[in-house]
Write a protein that holds these residues in place. Sequence first.
Motif, short mmCIF file in Angstrom:
data_model
loop_
_atom_site.label_atom_id
_atom_site.label_comp_id
_atom_site.label_asym_id
_atom_site.label_seq_id
_atom_site.Cartn_x
_atom_site.Cartn_y
_atom_site.Cartn_z
N LEU A 136 0.83 -1.21 0.00
CA LEU A 136 0.00 0.00 0.00
C LEU A 136 0.86 1.26 0.00
CD1 LEU A 136 -2.87 -0.93 2.51
CD2 LEU A 136 -3.01 -0.73 0.02
N ALA A 137 1.98 1.22 0.73
CA ALA A 137 2.89 2.37 0.73
C ALA A 137 3.48 2.59 -0.66
CB ALA A 137 4.01 2.14 1.75
N ALA A 138 3.75 1.49 -1.37
CA ALA A 138 4.27 1.61 -2.73
C ALA A 138 3.23 2.23 -3.65
CB ALA A 138 4.69 0.23 -3.26
N VAL A 139 1.96 1.86 -3.47
CA VAL A 139 0.89 2.44 -4.28
C VAL A 139 0.78 3.94 -4.01
CG1 VAL A 139 -1.60 2.47 -4.68
CG2 VAL A 139 -0.40 0.28 -4.44
N VAL A 140 0.81 4.32 -2.74
CA VAL A 140 0.74 5.74 -2.38
C VAL A 140 1.94 6.49 -2.96
CG1 VAL A 140 0.76 7.39 -0.47
CG2 VAL A 140 -0.60 5.31 -0.29
N LEU A 141 3.12 5.89 -2.86
CA LEU A 141 4.32 6.52 -3.42
C LEU A 141 4.20 6.70 -4.93
CD1 LEU A 141 7.26 7.51 -3.07
CD2 LEU A 141 7.99 5.14 -3.42
N GLY A 142 3.66 5.68 -5.60
CA GLY A 142 3.48 5.78 -7.05
C GLY A 142 2.54 6.91 -7.44
N VAL A 143 1.48 7.11 -6.64
CA VAL A 143 0.54 8.20 -6.92
C VAL A 143 1.20 9.55 -6.65
CG1 VAL A 143 -1.65 9.24 -6.25
CG2 VAL A 143 -1.47 6.75 -6.45
N LEU A 144 1.88 9.66 -5.52
CA LEU A 144 2.51 10.94 -5.16
C LEU A 144 3.66 11.29 -6.10
CD1 LEU A 144 2.65 10.64 -1.26
CD2 LEU A 144 1.00 11.90 -2.66
N ALA A 145 4.30 10.28 -6.68
CA ALA A 145 5.44 10.54 -7.56
C ALA A 145 5.06 11.29 -8.81
CB ALA A 145 6.11 9.21 -7.94
N VAL A 146 3.76 11.27 -9.16
CA VAL A 146 3.30 11.97 -10.35
C VAL A 146 3.25 13.49 -10.12
CG1 VAL A 146 1.33 12.23 -11.91
CG2 VAL A 146 1.99 9.96 -11.12
N LEU A 147 3.05 13.90 -8.88
CA LEU A 147 2.87 15.32 -8.57
C LEU A 147 4.07 16.19 -8.92
CD1 LEU A 147 0.94 15.01 -5.16
CD2 LEU A 147 0.02 15.25 -7.47
N PRO A 148 5.32 15.81 -8.56
CA PRO A 148 6.45 16.65 -8.96
C PRO A 148 6.57 16.80 -10.47
CG PRO A 148 7.11 15.11 -7.25
CD PRO A 148 5.75 14.70 -7.69
N GLY A 149 6.27 15.74 -11.21
CA GLY A 149 6.31 15.82 -12.66
C GLY A 149 5.33 16.83 -13.21
N LEU A 150 4.14 16.88 -12.61
CA LEU A 150 3.15 17.88 -13.03
C LEU A 150 3.65 19.29 -12.78
CD1 LEU A 150 -0.13 16.20 -11.68
CD2 LEU A 150 0.48 16.52 -14.08
N VAL A 151 4.28 19.49 -11.62
CA VAL A 151 4.79 20.82 -11.27
C VAL A 151 5.92 21.23 -12.21
CG1 VAL A 151 5.93 22.19 -9.49
CG2 VAL A 151 4.09 20.60 -8.86
N PHE A 152 6.90 20.32 -12.41
CA PHE A 152 8.04 20.64 -13.27
C PHE A 152 7.58 20.89 -14.71
CE2 PHE A 152 10.52 17.65 -10.27
CZ PHE A 152 10.63 18.67 -9.33
N ALA A 153 6.63 20.07 -15.18
CA ALA A 153 6.14 20.23 -16.55
C ALA A 153 5.38 21.55 -16.70
CB ALA A 153 5.24 19.07 -16.92
N ALA A 154 4.61 21.94 -15.69
CA ALA A 154 3.87 23.19 -15.76
C ALA A 154 4.82 24.39 -15.81
CB ALA A 154 2.94 23.31 -14.56
N ILE A 155 5.86 24.35 -14.99
CA ILE A 155 6.85 25.44 -15.00
C ILE A 155 7.57 25.49 -16.35
CG2 ILE A 155 8.98 26.29 -13.95
CD1 ILE A 155 8.02 25.06 -11.31
N GLY A 156 7.98 24.32 -16.82
CA GLY A 156 8.67 24.26 -18.11
C GLY A 156 7.79 24.71 -19.26
N ASN A 157 6.52 24.35 -19.20
CA ASN A 157 5.61 24.74 -20.28
C ASN A 157 5.36 26.25 -20.28
OD1 ASN A 157 3.88 23.74 -22.46
ND2 ASN A 157 2.18 24.46 -21.21
N ALA A 158 5.27 26.83 -19.08
CA ALA A 158 5.10 28.28 -19.00
C ALA A 158 6.31 29.01 -19.58
CB ALA A 158 4.87 28.69 -17.55
N ILE A 159 7.50 28.48 -19.28
CA ILE A 159 8.73 29.08 -19.83
C ILE A 159 8.77 28.92 -21.34
CG2 ILE A 159 11.25 28.92 -19.86
CD1 ILE A 159 11.10 28.05 -16.93
N ALA A 160 8.40 27.71 -21.83
CA ALA A 160 8.42 27.45 -23.27
C ALA A 160 7.46 28.39 -23.99
CB ALA A 160 8.05 26.00 -23.54
N GLY A 161 6.28 28.61 -23.43
CA GLY A 161 5.30 29.50 -24.05
C GLY A 161 5.80 30.93 -24.11
#
Length: 264
Positions: free
Chosen positions: A120-145
């Motif tokens: 269950l901890a691995a499942v929670v970690l897998g879900v939470l691991a997506v969040l930093p990617g969303l943040v980094f991609a959003a920042i990168g996309n704003a810079i790219a635009g």
Amino acid sequence: MTATLTATRTPSASTRTFTRPSLARLTGVELRKMADTRAGLWLMVITALVSVAVVVIQLFAAHPADQTFKNLFQSTMFPTAILLPVLGILSVTSEWSQRTALTTFALTPQRQRIAGAKVLAAVVLGVLAVLPGLVFAAIGNAIAGGMDSAAGSWSFSAMLLGYAVLFSVINVLFGIGFGMLFMNSAVAIVLYFVVPTVWSLLTGLISGLKSTSEWLDLSVTSTPLFDDAALSGGEWAKLAASVGLWVLLPTVLGLTRLLRREVS
């Protein structure tokens, strides 16, 4: 004059009642243990830094039309999928390499509950691991635009996010399964990298195994998760078959070994 003394008796050890920790509490403990160790903490930091580096490379090397929120986010999932399963391996093998299994199983003798909490901890970690990617991609996309009007598309679907979460969870559980099966950090990590790579090479070089790879090569069957389209029934069946081989089978065999291994 007589005095009456009333003795207050404290409950003996035999009369005390103990409540076992809930599965949610055990899961929280296992999550904390993943980050408490120096190896686990640095692995998370390195995963985040690699994800940032991937976004930066995309900003300088990719064509402006390809610099979109979706593409930047999906690129961050690859380092996460490669490195976080190692954290899943360490969460299991460290119990034996650091000799904490004696304490863990003394406090919670039901080993299957500990194993369930780790999963269950691995499942929670897998879900939470997506969040930093969303943040980094959003920042990168704003810079790219801001750098080019042809870049910076924010088109993204909930289905792709769900597929990304599923992809992340599968890979972390992959590590948990290998950790339970081998119970040795070095062996499990080496085999985690070597065995799937060798299997992919063999199925790519031997034509007779090509049809097999379409069902049992996790790197092949998980590729449709990155397409902007719903998976067909056949694609779900192939993904389930490969997950059964690389995730479910090692976990079941590892759980059997975990329940039988002598703690010392």
